[in-house]
Write a protein that holds these residues in place. Structure first.
Motif, PDB file in Angstrom:
ATOM      1  N   ILE A  64      85.257 -24.370  14.775  1.00  0.00           N
ATOM      2  CA  ILE A  64      84.370 -23.338  15.364  1.00  0.00           C
ATOM      3  C   ILE A  64      85.044 -21.966  15.486  1.00  0.00           C
ATOM      4  O   ILE A  64      84.384 -20.947  15.382  1.00  0.00           O
ATOM      5  CB  ILE A  64      83.809 -23.816  16.742  1.00  0.00           C
TER       6      ILE A  64
ATOM      7  N   ARG B 274      79.160 -17.234  17.801  1.00  0.00           N
ATOM      8  CA  ARG B 274      79.425 -18.630  18.174  1.00  0.00           C
ATOM      9  C   ARG B 274      78.191 -19.532  18.059  1.00  0.00           C
ATOM     10  O   ARG B 274      78.301 -20.667  17.613  1.00  0.00           O
ATOM     11  CB  ARG B 274      80.038 -18.722  19.575  1.00  0.00           C
ATOM     12  N   GLN B 275      77.034 -18.982  18.427  1.00  0.00           N
ATOM     13  CA  GLN B 275      75.821 -19.801  18.400  1.00  0.00           C
ATOM     14  C   GLN B 275      75.477 -20.221  16.968  1.00  0.00           C
ATOM     15  O   GLN B 275      75.205 -21.386  16.696  1.00  0.00           O
ATOM     16  CB  GLN B 275      74.657 -19.014  19.022  1.00  0.00           C
TER      17      GLN B 275
ATOM     18  N   ALA C 119      78.047 -22.707  15.695  1.00  0.00           N
ATOM     19  CA  ALA C 119      77.875 -24.014  16.338  1.00  0.00           C
ATOM     20  C   ALA C 119      76.681 -24.750  15.743  1.00  0.00           C
ATOM     21  O   ALA C 119      76.787 -25.921  15.374  1.00  0.00           O
ATOM     22  CB  ALA C 119      77.706 -23.840  17.839  1.00  0.00           C
TER      23      ALA C 119
ATOM     24  N   ILE D 141      82.181 -27.267  23.333  1.00  0.00           N
ATOM     25  CA  ILE D 141      82.286 -26.271  22.250  1.00  0.00           C
ATOM     26  C   ILE D 141      82.356 -24.861  22.858  1.00  0.00           C
ATOM     27  O   ILE D 141      83.150 -24.023  22.426  1.00  0.00           O
ATOM     28  CB  ILE D 141      81.099 -26.401  21.264  1.00  0.00           C
TER      29      ILE D 141
ATOM     30  N   CYS E 291      85.256 -22.095  22.453  1.00  0.00           N
ATOM     31  CA  CYS E 291      84.945 -20.721  22.030  1.00  0.00           C
ATOM     32  C   CYS E 291      85.536 -19.714  23.011  1.00  0.00           C
ATOM     33  O   CYS E 291      86.063 -18.675  22.612  1.00  0.00           O
ATOM     34  CB  CYS E 291      83.427 -20.520  21.940  1.00  0.00           C
TER      35      CYS E 291
ATOM     36  N   LEU F  19      78.078 -29.654  23.902  1.00  0.00           N
ATOM     37  CA  LEU F  19      77.877 -28.210  23.775  1.00  0.00           C
ATOM     38  C   LEU F  19      78.762 -27.430  24.754  1.00  0.00           C
ATOM     39  O   LEU F  19      79.312 -26.375  24.408  1.00  0.00           O
ATOM     40  CB  LEU F  19      76.400 -27.882  24.020  1.00  0.00           C
TER      41      LEU F  19
END
Lengths: 545, 251
Positions: free
Chosen positions: B150, B111-112, B115, B97, B101, B94
């Motif tokens: 992403i 983004r959340q 993801a 990621i 981002c 995480l």
């Protein structure tokens, strides 16, 4: 036990590790011209560093032998020198031993092959012995020269010198191997950082304590005692160490053929005992190391449960990335933290050894001179120069450096992040030292108004110059973390460059203390120059093939 | 969308060209399979496309921008999955990621959601909070694909993306690539698996010894040729008589 296999393992370990090439080479992907230039620079640095050690050790050896020769105890003088050499080798060997025994990445390959743990251990023990021999060149050459000077060149001194070179590393290797094994047995696969730190730095602290204790004895007699009591103290010191059986025999072998043979037998016994004692312990330790790795994975699996994707400014993200890289290899973080606390460690050592009092006395004598502020300011700068956080910053990235090429990250922003990381991680603590030093030595605190800004500018200059060195020739291809940090010549070159970078402003502080503003201006000019240089080096590295 | 114009790469003057005079185009919305034996020049070409290597001659143009001149901009448009997963191993999945981002400036509100969607799709929910150092090769490959997707790039570049993926993830990735192109994205990927190329691609190119030796649209290929892509590949790359070769070696 298949001895041929053991020797083959040693051979391939040395072929794969290429220790000398590792030490003197950088990324290995630079252009041919640059490669030759870098190689020359690194070989010169290697020669400079080795010859300084040889010179310093040589002066000490000649001093001890001259003194012992005056009192007809030359063999004890030689024994004392071998004792110092043993301490030196002990300190150096603990820095790489654990890696070659337990942490090398090739160990995974070995575990898949039909090789017993004892065969593997013996091969690594011999490999470590070969490494120790290389370092022993620095220790033995000045000692042999001093011995030839006092005893002349005879068949016995010649043969004893060869034995000294070949056998001196055995005792330190045995002791440091035991220390590494003891650490793993004590930790039993647990990750307790303080125990790890104590075992890793223990021999160094002991060596420092021993040396400072000795110098303290001498300075004490210099200040308090008469010349005869000083000589007596020195005589006793050399005699006591020279009487220790192992070293005593090493001293005597240059004078008597019987002692020569006795020492060779003793050393071979010592070597065999080392293998017999350590081999079974090694097997148990390897099991602990394997369980340690499993524990780490399990622990980390349960460690974080956040599931939220935080948003950060890219600059902050890049600063955080530096911390992740520092955490990525065993030794990166502990090495950096120990750099942060060098002054505290030294003060504790001086306090324990009793040197602090004598130093305080010397400092008090200087406190009334106009240079006192500058001296204290310079001392803090010297601590700031002897760090490797920026000079190995690019090298530490290793193969992940390619991400800088693949991702759209501005190299200028990366440089800024690395400099800020240096300031936060190292310089912030050193500013606290500067303030504490000023309070401790009763320096007018108004001086901090110029000291702190100038120190911060100089710290930025240190960071930039060190980054310039590392960006110019980073060591990106490494298997073991210490190759990127402890064994990275960039760290040593940068320490010399750092002193050159801070020198102009410090000279003004010393000799024209009413013109501090010029010191600040000069430092800003240096900052401008190095900022440009490091940007060019970074751009070249990121955009080169 | 991606143009390779007289693209050549020679690492050293005395040595032969690793890539020689490549000329082809990948159009917007298509999946292009880049095939070739080991050492043919696939990775060198991809590295030039990614701006990691500078061409000796010619150029790569991405969305009308020359890569060697504007690599920062072209990198921002591309989601890249390298052949060997490359991560900061001490980060959790995480955290990595989040790092990507931040680098690609993905909107913090989006983004959340993105993801969560991708992590669920590639079945990485249980491991996403673990450190990357504990991941298997396949899990790292999945994380690499999530990181490439992403920031919603215009182009996906994948170097051997199927290696290490389990059948389910492999199926999902193929589906993702198709849908990505349906939405107007472009996919450029290299593979050794001919079946994947034959079933998935709109166009393929075969590179051998640095030169593009064969290029076709799969539609045309399937209409005209009765041979499989694998057979064509082996013929072109000079390995047509493999059976007798294996026979000889095994005796």
């Amino acid at each position: 036990m298949r001895l041929n296999l053991v020797l083959s393992l040693v051979k391939y370990q040395l072929i794969a590790a290429k220790p000398l090439e590792q030490f003197i080479s950088g990324a290995g992907k630079t252009k041919k011209k640059n490669k030759i230039f870098n190689l020359i620079l690194r070989v010169l640095a290697l020669i400079l560093i080795s010859s300084s050690f040889i010179f310093l050790l040589g002066i000490n050896y000649f001093g001890y032998m001259h003194f012992s020769n005056m009192f007809n105890i030359l063999e004890k003088g030689i024994a004392f020198c071998t004792f110092s050499g043993t301490l030196f080798l002990l300190f150096v060997s603990t820095s790489y031993l654990e890696h070659t025994y337990f942490r090398g990445k090739d160990i995974k390959i070995w575990r898949l092959l039909p090789i017993s743990k004892t065969e593997f251990f013996l091969s690594r023990f011999i490999t470590n012995y070969v490494y120790s021999l290389m370092i022993n060149l620095i220790v033995s050459i000045p000692l042999i020269v001093a011995i030839f000077y006092y005893l002349g060149f005879t068949l016995l001194t010649f043969l004893s010198s060869i034995s000294l070179f070949l056998l001196l590393p055995i005792l330190p290797l045995l002791l440091s191997s035991l220390l590494v094994i003891l650490k793993i047995v004590v930790l039993k696969g647990k990750n307790i950082k303080i125990v790890d730190f104590l075992f890793s730095n223990g021999p160094f602290l002991v060596a420092i304590l021993y040396l400072t204790k000795m110098s303290n004895e001498m300075t004490k007699s210099m200040f308090e005692g008469s010349q005869s009591s000083q000589i007596e103290g020195y005589f006793n010191y050399i005699s006591n160490i020279g009487d220790l059986p192992y070293f005593s025999l090493m001293g005597k072998m240059f004078l008597s053929p019987y002692s020569f043979f006795a020492f060779i037998i003793l050393a071979i016994l010592c070597f065999s005992l080392s293998v017999l004692i350590i081999a079974p312990l090694f097997e148990r330790c390897m099991n602990y190391v394997i369980s340690e790795n499993n524990n780490k994975i399990k622990k980390k699996k349960n460690s974080t449960k956040s599931n939220s994707l935080k948003s950060n400014n890219l600059f902050l993200t890049l600063i955080k990335r530096e911390l992740f890289i520092l955490e990525s290899e065993k030794g990166f973080l502990s090495e950096s933290i120990s750099e942060m606390f060098i002054p505290i460690v030294l003060i504790i050592v001086w306090q324990i050894s009793g040197s602090l009092e004598a130093m305080n006395q010397i400092i008090n004598n200087f406190s009334n001179t106009p240079y006192f502020n500058a001296i204290i300011f310079t001392i803090v700068h010297l601590f700031a120069s002897f760090v490797m956080i920026s000079s190995t910053s690019v090298s530490r990235e290793g193969r992940t450096f390619k991400l800088n090429k693949l991702l759209p990250i501005d190299y200028k922003l990366t440089i800024k992040a690395k400099v800020v990381f240096h300031l936060l991680f190292i310089s912030a603590v050193q500013v606290v030292y500067l303030i504490l030093f000023c309070i401790f030595f009763n320096i007018d605190l108004n001086n901090l108004l110029w000291m702190i800004p100038l120190f911060i500018i100089n710290s930025i200059n240190i960071a930039l110059s060190n980054l310039f060195i590392d960006y110019s020739n980073p060591k990106l291809e490494w298997e073991v973390g210490i190759s990127a940090m402890k064994r990275n010549v960039n760290g040593l070159i940068s320490m010399l460059i750092s002193i050159g970078v801070i020198a102009p402003s410090l000279l003004i502080v010393f000799f024209k203390s009413n013109l501090i503003i010029f010191a600040i201006i000069i430092s800003l000019v240096i900052l401008f120059i190095f900022n440009n240089l490091v940007q060019k080096a970074a751009k070249k590295l990121i955009y080169q093939d | 969308m991606i143009e390779f114009k007289n693209l050549s790469k020679q690492y050293q003057k005395e040595k032969p060209f690793a890539v020689k005079n490549l000329n082809f185009e990948v159009k917007k919305g298509e999946i292009f399979g880049f095939l070739g034996p080991n050492g043919a020049g696939k990775s060198t070409t991809i590295n030039m496309l990614m701006g990691v290597l500078k061409p000796s001659k010619g150029c790569v143009v991405v969305d009308n921008h020359v890569v060697s001149d504007e690599s920062f901009l072209t990198k921002s448009m591309i989601g890249f999955v390298p052949d060997e997963p490359l991560f900061y191993e001490k980060m959790t999945g995480l955290q990595y990621i989040a790092f990507i981002c931040d680098v690609f400036d993905v909107d913090k509100n989006e983004r959340q959601e993105r993801a969560n969607r991708l992590i669920k799709l590639f079945n990485l929910e249980k491991a996403i909070d673990d450190r990357i150092s504990s991941y298997s090769h396949g899990m790292k490959q999945k994380l690499g694909i999530i990181s490439a997707l992403i920031h919603e790039p215009k182009i996906l570049v994948l170097d051997e993306p199927m290696v290490g993926l389990d059948p389910k993830a492999s199926y999902i990735l193929k589906d993702v690539m198709k849908r990505f192109c349906d939405k107007g994205g472009t996919v450029f990927f290299s593979t050794h698996v001919m079946e994947v190329a034959q079933n998935l691609c709109d166009n393929v190119g075969i590179i051998n010894k640095g030169e593009l030796v064969y290029s076709t649209s799969l539609k045309e290929f399937n209409d005209k040729e009765d041979a499989s892509l694998e057979k064509i590949f082996l013929e072109i790359t000079g390995n047509e008589d493999l059976n007798s070769f294996v026979d000889e070696a095994m005796i």
